[in-house]
Design a protein around this motif. Structure first.
Motif, PDB file in Angstrom:
ATOM      1  N   THR A 196      -1.128   2.657  -4.718  1.00  0.00           N
ATOM      2  CA  THR A 196      -0.187   3.287  -3.802  1.00  0.00           C
ATOM      3  C   THR A 196      -0.650   4.695  -3.452  1.00  0.00           C
ATOM      4  N   SER A 237      11.779  -7.711  -1.715  1.00  0.00           N
ATOM      5  CA  SER A 237      10.852  -6.592  -1.775  1.00  0.00           C
ATOM      6  C   SER A 237      11.105  -5.630  -0.631  1.00  0.00           C
ATOM      7  N   ALA A 253       8.748  -3.820   0.646  1.00  0.00           N
ATOM      8  CA  ALA A 253       7.484  -3.597   1.353  1.00  0.00           C
ATOM      9  C   ALA A 253       7.592  -3.802   2.864  1.00  0.00           C
ATOM     10  N   PRO A 254       8.194  -4.890   3.352  1.00  0.00           N
ATOM     11  CA  PRO A 254       8.285  -5.048   4.818  1.00  0.00           C
ATOM     12  C   PRO A 254       9.085  -3.939   5.491  1.00  0.00           C
ATOM     13  N   LEU A 291       9.399  -0.830   4.373  1.00  0.00           N
ATOM     14  CA  LEU A 291       8.601   0.393   4.308  1.00  0.00           C
ATOM     15  C   LEU A 291       7.524   0.379   5.386  1.00  0.00           C
ATOM     16  N   ASP A 292       6.855  -0.764   5.555  1.00  0.00           N
ATOM     17  CA  ASP A 292       5.831  -0.859   6.594  1.00  0.00           C
ATOM     18  C   ASP A 292       6.449  -0.662   7.973  1.00  0.00           C
ATOM     19  N   ARG A 299       7.201   3.068   8.449  1.00  0.00           N
ATOM     20  CA  ARG A 299       6.005   3.906   8.642  1.00  0.00           C
ATOM     21  C   ARG A 299       5.520   3.861  10.086  1.00  0.00           C
ATOM     22  N   GLU A 339      12.826  -0.112  -7.218  1.00  0.00           N
ATOM     23  CA  GLU A 339      11.427  -0.390  -6.904  1.00  0.00           C
ATOM     24  C   GLU A 339      10.563   0.853  -6.850  1.00  0.00           C
ATOM     25  N   LEU A 340      11.121   1.961  -6.367  1.00  0.00           N
ATOM     26  CA  LEU A 340      10.309   3.154  -6.120  1.00  0.00           C
ATOM     27  C   LEU A 340      10.699   4.347  -6.975  1.00  0.00           C
ATOM     28  N   GLU A 368       7.143  10.590   3.474  1.00  0.00           N
ATOM     29  CA  GLU A 368       6.251   9.875   4.383  1.00  0.00           C
ATOM     30  C   GLU A 368       6.011  10.683   5.654  1.00  0.00           C
TER      31      GLU A 368
END
Length: 320
Positions: free
Chosen positions: A194, A216, A218-219, A221-222, A225, A255-256, A267
């Motif tokens: 990471t 999750s 992740a999707p 966060l992507d 961004r 998670e984070l 970010e």
């Protein structure tokens, strides 16, 4: 740190040192980085004795440099303590005190904070250590301002990481501090790690790996961004994840180890730093493109994360 000459790093090892943490230091500061067009680090592994058995006697390091290597280093990484009750060697403590007295940067990973504290260089200062040893550390070294349950603490010329994995976070933070955000991102990509975790994030995450893939973050966060320049809010993130804001907060914590708002701001600062390094955009454009909005917000955020104004940061870390 001078940009014209390599930054000398001395990794002090002692009986029982943790191979993982030695590997972190070697990977981050000892390998050549031809993909990064900057003068890099020079790493020397040194000890009070020519050979050192590592943790659990798994293997022995031989032909090590002496502690005089620490006397000429810009950054000194101190040894961790496999048994925090056991004091470090007097020669190691003397080397740490000497490095501190001449202004070298001191770094510890995990229980290495016990070495720094035993040398007396943490008195009155902020520090982190592994969560399992916080109570013992506080009892042994009450003059140290122990930060509970954080990944690492940057107190200027003395930096402490909480655990073995947090050593990677702190090491990448040092690279980011010395060489800029893009260099640290390049190293993290090579590590498949990471890219950026703030030091204030929690050490222990109750559920670091979701039980099923569909929960999750992740999707989300992507997705976020790719939209940092817009008016992105926590409510927008929650809507994208199809959950309530309260549930989103719980998932970010799980998670984070941070909050959605803190993640979003970090970010945006990271995006701003990359723009400052790699483009000629003026500050207003950098602020807009990163989602920080105004030059005033940009200045405040960049200074809070780097200690530099945006102009000074660009001057120090410009890639073109």
């Amino acid at each position: 740190m001078s940009q014209d000459s390599s930054h000398r790093v001395a990794l002090i090892v002692d009986a029982g040192s943790n191979p993982f943490e030695m590997g972190v230091a070697t990977e981050l500061f000892g390998l050549r980085r031809p993909e990064i067009d900057r003068t890099w680090y020079t790493l020397t592994v040194c000890s009070a004795t020519p050979s050192v058995p590592v943790h659990l006697g798994l293997f022995t390091l031989s032909d090590l440099a002496g502690l005089d290597a620490a006397a000429g280093a810009d950054t000194v990484i101190v040894p961790n303590r496999p048994d925090p009750w056991t004091p470090p060697r007097p020669e190691v403590l003397a080397a740490v005190r000497g490095a501190h007295a001449r202004g070298a940067r001191l770094v510890s990973f995990c229980t290495g904070s016990f070495t720094l504290a035993a040398a007396g260089v943490l008195d009155g200062r902020r520090a982190a250590t592994h969560w399992r040893h916080e109570e013992l550390f506080a009892r042994l070294y009450p003059k140290v301002r122990l930060e509970h349950d954080v990944l690492f603490v940057d107190d200027g010329d003395v930096l402490t990481a909480a655990g073995s994995a947090a050593a990677l976070d702190l090491g990448l933070h040092l690279i980011r501090r010395d060489h800029g955000a893009e260099a640290a991102a390049s190293v993290s990509r090579r590590l498949v790690f990471t890219a950026h975790r703030e030091g204030g994030q929690r050490q222990f995450v109750p559920a670091p790996v979701p039980e099923t893939a569909d929960v999750s973050l992740a999707p989300v966060l992507d997705w976020a961004r790719e939209r940092l320049a817009g008016p992105l809010t926590v409510a927008d993130l929650a809507a994208r994840a199809a959950v309530s804001q309260a549930t989103l907060h719980r998932r970010f914590r799980a998670e984070l180890g941070t909050t959605p708002l803190a993640w979003l701001r970090a970010e945006r600062v990271l995006a701003a730093r990359r723009l400052l390094e790699g483009t000629e955009l003026d500050l207003s454009a950098v602020a807009r493109s990163s989602g920080l909005g105004t030059p005033a917000n940009l200045r405040e955020a960049v200074r809070a994360h780097t200690g530099l104004s945006p102009s000074a940061y660009r001057s120090a870390f410009r890639l073109t």
